[in-house]
Write a protein that holds these residues in place. Structure first.
Motif, PDB file in Angstrom:
ATOM      1  N   TYR B 106      72.992  91.460  79.254  1.00  0.00           N
ATOM      2  CA  TYR B 106      72.163  91.781  78.086  1.00  0.00           C
ATOM      3  C   TYR B 106      72.144  90.613  77.107  1.00  0.00           C
ATOM      4  CZ  TYR B 106      71.984  96.772  79.310  1.00  0.00           C
ATOM      5  OH  TYR B 106      71.736  97.964  79.917  1.00  0.00           O
ATOM      6  N   LYS B 107      73.339  90.062  76.880  1.00  0.00           N
ATOM      7  CA  LYS B 107      73.450  88.969  75.916  1.00  0.00           C
ATOM      8  C   LYS B 107      72.568  87.792  76.344  1.00  0.00           C
ATOM      9  CE  LYS B 107      77.155  86.295  73.842  1.00  0.00           C
ATOM     10  NZ  LYS B 107      78.590  86.037  73.882  1.00  0.00           N
ATOM     11  N   THR B 108      72.693  87.415  77.621  1.00  0.00           N
ATOM     12  CA  THR B 108      71.891  86.295  78.123  1.00  0.00           C
ATOM     13  C   THR B 108      70.404  86.558  77.946  1.00  0.00           C
ATOM     14  OG1 THR B 108      73.591  85.908  79.773  1.00  0.00           O
ATOM     15  CG2 THR B 108      71.471  84.828  80.138  1.00  0.00           C
ATOM     16  N   MET B 109      69.988  87.783  78.260  1.00  0.00           N
ATOM     17  CA  MET B 109      68.557  88.062  78.218  1.00  0.00           C
ATOM     18  C   MET B 109      68.038  88.280  76.792  1.00  0.00           C
ATOM     19  SD  MET B 109      67.682  90.138  81.656  1.00  0.00           S
ATOM     20  CE  MET B 109      68.994  91.330  81.612  1.00  0.00           C
ATOM     21  N   LEU B 110      68.946  88.363  75.830  1.00  0.00           N
ATOM     22  CA  LEU B 110      68.504  88.532  74.446  1.00  0.00           C
ATOM     23  C   LEU B 110      68.562  87.233  73.640  1.00  0.00           C
ATOM     24  CD1 LEU B 110      70.090  91.985  73.599  1.00  0.00           C
ATOM     25  CD2 LEU B 110      67.655  91.478  73.786  1.00  0.00           C
ATOM     26  N   ILE B 111      69.318  86.242  74.124  1.00  0.00           N
ATOM     27  CA  ILE B 111      69.446  85.040  73.290  1.00  0.00           C
ATOM     28  C   ILE B 111      68.512  83.902  73.685  1.00  0.00           C
ATOM     29  CG2 ILE B 111      71.833  85.480  72.602  1.00  0.00           C
ATOM     30  CD1 ILE B 111      72.719  83.378  74.579  1.00  0.00           C
ATOM     31  N   TYR B 171      69.191  84.660  67.220  1.00  0.00           N
ATOM     32  CA  TYR B 171      70.195  84.044  66.362  1.00  0.00           C
ATOM     33  C   TYR B 171      70.994  85.116  65.620  1.00  0.00           C
ATOM     34  CZ  TYR B 171      71.996  80.925  62.719  1.00  0.00           C
ATOM     35  OH  TYR B 171      72.798  80.234  61.875  1.00  0.00           O
ATOM     36  N   ASN B 172      70.278  86.033  64.984  1.00  0.00           N
ATOM     37  CA  ASN B 172      70.940  87.100  64.231  1.00  0.00           C
ATOM     38  C   ASN B 172      71.814  87.958  65.135  1.00  0.00           C
ATOM     39  OD1 ASN B 172      69.420  86.164  62.098  1.00  0.00           O
ATOM     40  ND2 ASN B 172      67.873  87.770  62.256  1.00  0.00           N
ATOM     41  N   PHE B 173      71.295  88.231  66.340  1.00  0.00           N
ATOM     42  CA  PHE B 173      72.022  89.056  67.304  1.00  0.00           C
ATOM     43  C   PHE B 173      73.395  88.459  67.606  1.00  0.00           C
ATOM     44  CE2 PHE B 173      73.118  89.635  71.805  1.00  0.00           C
ATOM     45  CZ  PHE B 173      73.242  91.005  71.861  1.00  0.00           C
ATOM     46  N   LEU B 174      73.430  87.150  67.863  1.00  0.00           N
ATOM     47  CA  LEU B 174      74.693  86.490  68.192  1.00  0.00           C
ATOM     48  C   LEU B 174      75.698  86.620  67.054  1.00  0.00           C
ATOM     49  CD1 LEU B 174      73.860  83.155  70.019  1.00  0.00           C
ATOM     50  CD2 LEU B 174      75.341  85.005  70.788  1.00  0.00           C
ATOM     51  N   PHE B 175      75.230  86.408  65.824  1.00  0.00           N
ATOM     52  CA  PHE B 175      76.157  86.449  64.697  1.00  0.00           C
ATOM     53  C   PHE B 175      76.586  87.880  64.382  1.00  0.00           C
ATOM     54  CE2 PHE B 175      74.885  82.119  64.262  1.00  0.00           C
ATOM     55  CZ  PHE B 175      75.973  81.498  63.679  1.00  0.00           C
ATOM     56  N   PHE B 176      75.664  88.831  64.494  1.00  0.00           N
ATOM     57  CA  PHE B 176      76.054  90.232  64.275  1.00  0.00           C
ATOM     58  C   PHE B 176      77.061  90.683  65.333  1.00  0.00           C
ATOM     59  CE2 PHE B 176      72.105  91.350  61.682  1.00  0.00           C
ATOM     60  CZ  PHE B 176      72.834  91.614  60.543  1.00  0.00           C
ATOM     61  N   LEU B 177      76.808  90.284  66.582  1.00  0.00           N
ATOM     62  CA  LEU B 177      77.717  90.698  67.654  1.00  0.00           C
ATOM     63  C   LEU B 177      79.112  90.128  67.415  1.00  0.00           C
ATOM     64  CD1 LEU B 177      77.841  92.313  70.259  1.00  0.00           C
ATOM     65  CD2 LEU B 177      77.278  90.240  71.521  1.00  0.00           C
ATOM     66  N   ALA B 178      79.162  88.838  67.004  1.00  0.00           N
ATOM     67  CA  ALA B 178      80.468  88.231  66.714  1.00  0.00           C
ATOM     68  C   ALA B 178      81.158  88.984  65.571  1.00  0.00           C
ATOM     69  CB  ALA B 178      80.296  86.762  66.353  1.00  0.00           C
TER      70      ALA B 178
END
Lengths: 290, 293
Positions: B106-111, B171-178
């Motif tokens: 999921y992460k790969t396909m969203l970033i 971009y936002n997804f990565l930082f929110f997930l972290a």
């Protein structure tokens, strides 16, 4: 068995899990849909695209479209071959990434490992570039580039973009964490500053350099306003500029099959960098925001 | 923080900072000073002579309804881009934080959309929503919605907002997930044992805990919408129809490069400089850089 670090062990909510997967799958589809439409359009003929609605399955003209885009470009609007543009983009992105890293790592080294008059002053000068994006100095920067005969040249596309406050800060932060004992040991061994730089600092910085390179390559590849200003010759276009120049006329007269093939070619290299070097990409993104 | 042990050399440090300082002086400071200087000049229509006019360019700008409208357009645009990009990203990150199976996929396909240049994202979305041949336009029409961003200002705004928010979601997804993953599991588990539902846990525990991330992303997204979205606008609406999507950076470019109004465009540059300075100060003074609790 579930992984205890990410899963909650105290509850079991199959419906909530199902909803989570459903939303994620929907998100993936929405994010991928524009790419799919672009890909499909890049495999179809012009007539198939303007005959609304275009079917959402790949057509049979993939090779024709990409061959025309790469070697001849669009017959309407800009007609430069996309192959040349891709080469320009690759050169520019690569040199911007390497240039930014090179000049940032040496200036951070000077600022951390030496005491000299104007040290703070230089540091603040580099910091202030953050507040002066191209957008706030469009015409004078163009004039400077014109005076220096940099229009329509690789130097012109690259040099004005290689100052980097972010990369300098990142290296400075990292150098401050390198133990002082290493410097002392180097000095006892009679190593000078440049010897220390090449033998100790550079090898220790490898992971930061790799992560930054990924981020800066994408940054360089995706530049828009600056290349738009200083390239007039089609042979100097980067692909991101070139595609915009292909969209000259109204909907029905643009060569959409070629434009969409070009769009695929323009977005695949940086997208592959993100996917294949995901670890470095995430590290670079997070590091450069600290 | 300073190093205790340093090297000594009378010339080496200067040689090492020289390339970076040369670039900043030639391509950043000198042009910026010129921009400030030009902002106080008026040029004759042929660009042959110019004279000093004090603040006339600025007073004219603030008296011009087009410029004030451009401010409003920029405000609406940035708020919408930040709100859309952040809310979708937070929803997806909250879901990705919950699932175990397939989370890397999921992460790969969203970033990956982060890699798409704003101008290319504009082309992709403009094609799907093209008034005559767009695939989405076709289905919207079937639903009874007449979509034509070429003549409808609100629809044009919606188009550029979607195209601009597209890559920012990654971009936002990565930082929110972290941010979400750095919340101690024990805290969530305690709430779960007490019987709090996932939705309730999100709003009472998780959302307040990730507020530093949210604030950081808010600033980053506003900066992005102000300055990095030029490509989206230029590749799609070019500020139209009737200036409905003419954000400040597009106007400064258009007035300076296309309309050759040197003084007016430079005065806009100076105003933009103040905006960047303000945003940078906010970013460095008030944003908690590290996501920690």
């Amino acid at each position: 068995m579930k992984d205890a670090t990410t899963a909650l062990m105290v509850e079991n909510r199959p419906i909530a899990d199902f909803i989570a997967h459903a939303i994620l799958i929907l998100g993936v589809i929405v994010v991928a849909f524009p790419l799919w439409v672009t890909f499909v359009a890049s495999t179809r003929t012009f007539d198939e695209i303007v005959n609304v609605p275009m079917a959402l399955t790949p057509g049979t003209h993939l090779i024709d479209n990409y061959r025309q885009a790469l070697t001849a470009g669009s017959e309407r609007g800009s007609s430069a071959p996309v192959g040349t543009m891709l080469m320009n983009s690759a050169i520019v992105a690569f040199c911007i990434a390497v240039g930014k890293i090179a000049i940032s790592i040496i200036s951070a080294f000077a600022i951390v490992y030496f005491r000299f008059p104007l040290r703070k002053f230089f540091f603040w000068m580099i910091f202030l570039t953050l507040m002066l994006p191209v957008e706030v100095r469009i015409i004078p920067t163009f004039e400077v580039a014109a005076d220096l005969k940099l229009l329509d040249s690789y130097q012109g596309l690259i040099l004005p973009l290689i100052a980097s406050a972010t990369a300098t800060f990142l290296f400075r932060q990292f150098f401050l964490t390198i133990p002082d004992e290493l410097v002392e040991a180097a000095r006892i061994d009679g190593a000078g500053p440049m010897r220390f730089f090449f033998d100790v600092v550079i090898p220790l910085s490898r992971t930061h350099v790799a992560a930054l390179f990924v981020i800066l390559f994408i940054y360089g590849w995706n530049q828009y306003l600056w290349p738009l200003l200083i390239t007039q010759k089609e042979s100097m276009y980067t692909v991101v500029i070139g595609i915009k120049r292909m969209i000259a006329a109204g909907d029905a007269s643009n060569e959409w099959n070629i434009i969409m093939a070009t769009a695929m070619l323009a977005l695949l290299p940086p997208a592959l960098v993100v996917i294949l070097m995901q670890k470095w990409f995430v590290k670079g993104l997070v590091d450069s925001e600290k | 923080m300073e190093k205790r042990v340093v090297f000594k050399s009378a010339w080496l440090p200067y040689a090492l900072v020289a390339p970076q300082i040369a670039i900043t002086v030639i391509f950043f400071f000198w042009p910026a000073i010129e921009a400030v200087y030009y902002a106080f000049l008026v040029q004759d229509p042929f660009g042959l002579s110019s004279h000093f006019v004090w603040f006339q360019n600025f007073t004219e700008l603030f008296a011009s309804p087009e410029y004030l409208d451009s401010f409003k357009t920029t405000a609406v645009f940035s708020v919408l881009v930040a709100a859309l990009g952040m809310s979708i990203a937070l929803l997806l990150a909250a879901m990705a934080d919950r699932v175990i199976r397939g989370s890397l996929a999921y992460k790969t396909m969203l970033i990956w959309p982060y890699a798409v240049a704003p101008a290319i994202a504009g082309v992709l979305w403009a094609f799907m929503f093209s008034p005559s041949i767009g695939i989405v336009t076709y289905y919207l029409l079937k639903l009874g919605l007449n979509w034509n961003w070429v003549i409808n200002g609100n629809q044009a705004m919606l188009l550029v907002v979607m195209a601009a928010a597209y890559k920012q979601v990654s971009y936002n997804f990565l930082f929110f997930l972290a941010g979400l993953q750095s919340i101690p599991r024990s805290m969530i588990e305690a709430a779960a044992i007490d019987g709090a539902s996932p939705v309730r846990r999100f709003w009472t525990i998780i959302f307040p805990l990730i507020s530093p991330t949210t604030f950081f992303l808010l600033v980053v997204n506003i900066v992005y919408a102000f300055f990095d979205t030029f490509g989206v606008i230029d590749a799609t609406t070019q500020g139209g129809p009737a200036a409905a999507t003419e954000i400040l950076v597009y106007k400064v470019y258009y007035d300076g490069v296309k309309a050759a109004d040197l003084g007016g465009s430079s005065a806009q540059s100076v105003i933009l400089m103040f905006i960047v300075i303000a945003l940078t100060v906010v970013q460095f003074r008030f944003v908690e850089r590290k996501v920690q609790y």
